[in-house]
Design an enzyme around this catalytic site. Structure first.
Site, PDB file in Angstrom:
ATOM      1  N   MET A  66      57.307 -52.640  -6.682  1.00 33.03           N
ATOM      2  CA  MET A  66      56.886 -52.173  -5.366  1.00 33.03           C
ATOM      3  C   MET A  66      56.252 -50.791  -5.438  1.00 33.03           C
ATOM      4  SD  MET A  66      57.168 -54.444  -3.094  1.00 33.03           S
ATOM      5  CE  MET A  66      56.818 -53.366  -1.724  1.00 33.03           C
ATOM      6  N   ASP A  85      58.615 -41.434 -12.219  1.00 35.53           N
ATOM      7  CA  ASP A  85      59.792 -42.196 -12.638  1.00 35.53           C
ATOM      8  C   ASP A  85      60.442 -41.419 -13.775  1.00 35.53           C
ATOM      9  OD1 ASP A  85      61.727 -44.303 -13.057  1.00 35.53           O
ATOM     10  OD2 ASP A  85      60.279 -45.653 -12.118  1.00 35.53           O
ATOM     11  N   VAL A 139      65.794 -47.915  -6.371  1.00 33.95           N
ATOM     12  CA  VAL A 139      66.801 -48.953  -6.198  1.00 33.95           C
ATOM     13  C   VAL A 139      67.415 -48.910  -4.796  1.00 33.95           C
ATOM     14  CG1 VAL A 139      68.623 -47.462  -7.120  1.00 33.95           C
ATOM     15  CG2 VAL A 139      68.890 -49.947  -7.253  1.00 33.95           C
ATOM     16  N   GLU A 140      67.792 -50.093  -4.277  1.00 31.97           N
ATOM     17  CA  GLU A 140      68.338 -50.191  -2.919  1.00 31.97           C
ATOM     18  C   GLU A 140      69.809 -49.771  -2.879  1.00 31.97           C
ATOM     19  OE1 GLU A 140      66.680 -51.837   0.432  1.00 31.97           O
ATOM     20  OE2 GLU A 140      65.864 -50.173  -0.696  1.00 31.97           O
ATOM     21  N   LYS A 145      69.377 -42.933  -3.094  1.00 27.88           N
ATOM     22  CA  LYS A 145      68.268 -42.451  -2.270  1.00 27.88           C
ATOM     23  C   LYS A 145      68.591 -41.068  -1.686  1.00 27.88           C
ATOM     24  CE  LYS A 145      66.768 -47.122  -0.958  1.00 27.88           C
ATOM     25  NZ  LYS A 145      65.434 -47.149  -1.581  1.00 27.88           N
ATOM     26  N   SER A 167      64.023 -52.041   2.842  1.00 28.98           N
ATOM     27  CA  SER A 167      63.953 -53.125   3.823  1.00 28.98           C
ATOM     28  C   SER A 167      65.343 -53.516   4.312  1.00 28.98           C
ATOM     29  CB  SER A 167      63.273 -54.353   3.200  1.00 28.98           C
ATOM     30  OG  SER A 167      63.999 -54.795   2.058  1.00 28.98           O
ATOM     31  N   HIS A 188      57.501 -49.784   5.167  1.00 28.63           N
ATOM     32  CA  HIS A 188      57.914 -50.992   4.463  1.00 28.63           C
ATOM     33  C   HIS A 188      56.713 -51.859   4.124  1.00 28.63           C
ATOM     34  CE1 HIS A 188      60.047 -55.129   4.561  1.00 28.63           C
ATOM     35  NE2 HIS A 188      60.002 -54.650   3.334  1.00 28.63           N
ATOM     36  N   ASN A 191      55.565 -57.585  -0.477  1.00 32.10           N
ATOM     37  CA  ASN A 191      55.229 -57.907  -1.866  1.00 32.10           C
ATOM     38  C   ASN A 191      54.552 -59.285  -1.931  1.00 32.10           C
ATOM     39  OD1 ASN A 191      55.219 -57.657  -4.658  1.00 32.10           O
ATOM     40  ND2 ASN A 191      57.243 -58.528  -4.898  1.00 32.10           N
TER      41      ASN A 191
END
Length: 235
Positions: A66, A85, A139-140, A145, A167, A188, A191
């Site tokens: 993403m 990153d 990462v979710e 975050k 999301s 958002h 994909n």
């Protein structure tokens, strides 16, 4: 295909058959629906308005599928992009996918080279300070975050937007430890980014309405991510 197999492209009969075939195709439900989709897209673009400020520099944190594709799309659209990153090895696949996208969409070698020059690896995250918007696509996990925001927020320039591609996590939960929670919004993407043109703008209950309006080009409402009420537009 049936037309070509039966008539080819030689002689008056083939041209008459082609005219009849095109007339039939234009009246099919598929053709009518494609026209409708085009008109709806045009209408949505006009509803979005024109932003008072434009993004010129986008910094993306997270070079996964993403994040990397968001960075590539932004560079394709003419923005300067820095992609962050943990290592160059993690960023390299995103740059390779971007190169393939540029080649497919732009084709002209000079345009491809220009787009490639606009997208740069940035392991150290130096691009944060110059960015008009920083998009987090890691990462979710809410804790991860929030830890990232704690590092990024002091480096943001005045007026810069902090955005998350999440999301599934509420904006309010991610903003609770920010000194300026009003600058956090959800952007958002879907994909695959280069094919799914719809993007959702999600505002939390504490999102600064003036900042959102300046960036989106349309009046901000008081909707929250809790209610999952989102304003959408095409990118």
């Amino acid at each position: 295909m049936d037309l070509w197999l039966k008539h080819g492209a030689v002689g008056a009969e083939s041209y008459e058959a082609e005219a009849r075939s095109i007339a039939e195709l234009m009246c099919t439900p598929t053709s009518r629906n494609l026209v409708r989709v085009f008109l709806l897209q045009t209408r949505l673009k006009s509803l979005g308005g024109k932003p008072e400020l434009e993004f010129r520099h986008v910094h993306v944190v997270g070079a996964g599928v993403m994040g990397g594709d968001i960075a590539a799309w932004a560079a394709l659209r003419g923005m300067t992009v820095t992609l962050q990153d943990r290592s160059l090895e993690l960023i390299a696949p995103a740059l390779a996918r971007a190169q393939a996208l540029f080649g497919k969409r732009l084709q002209d070698p000079q345009a491809v080279a220009a787009a490639s020059a606009r997208l740069n690896a940035d392991v150290a995250g130096n691009g944060v300070a110059a960015a008009d918007v920083v998009i987090e696509a890691i990462v979710e996990k809410a804790d991860a975050k929030r830890a990232l925001y704690a590092d990024i927020e002091p480096k943001l320039k005045p007026g810069a937007l902090l955005a998350t591609n999440t999301s599934s996590i509420q904006i309010e939960a991610l903003a609770e430890q920010l000194n300026q929670p009003g600058r956090l919004v959800g952007i958002h993407f879907f994909n695959p980014v280069a094919q799914m043109q719809l993007v959702e703008i999600v505002q939390g209950t504490g999102t600064d309405a003036d900042m959102l309006r300046r960036r989106s080009g349309s009046p901000a409402s008081s909707t929250s991510s809790t209610a999952l009420q989102k304003r959408s537009g095409f990118v």
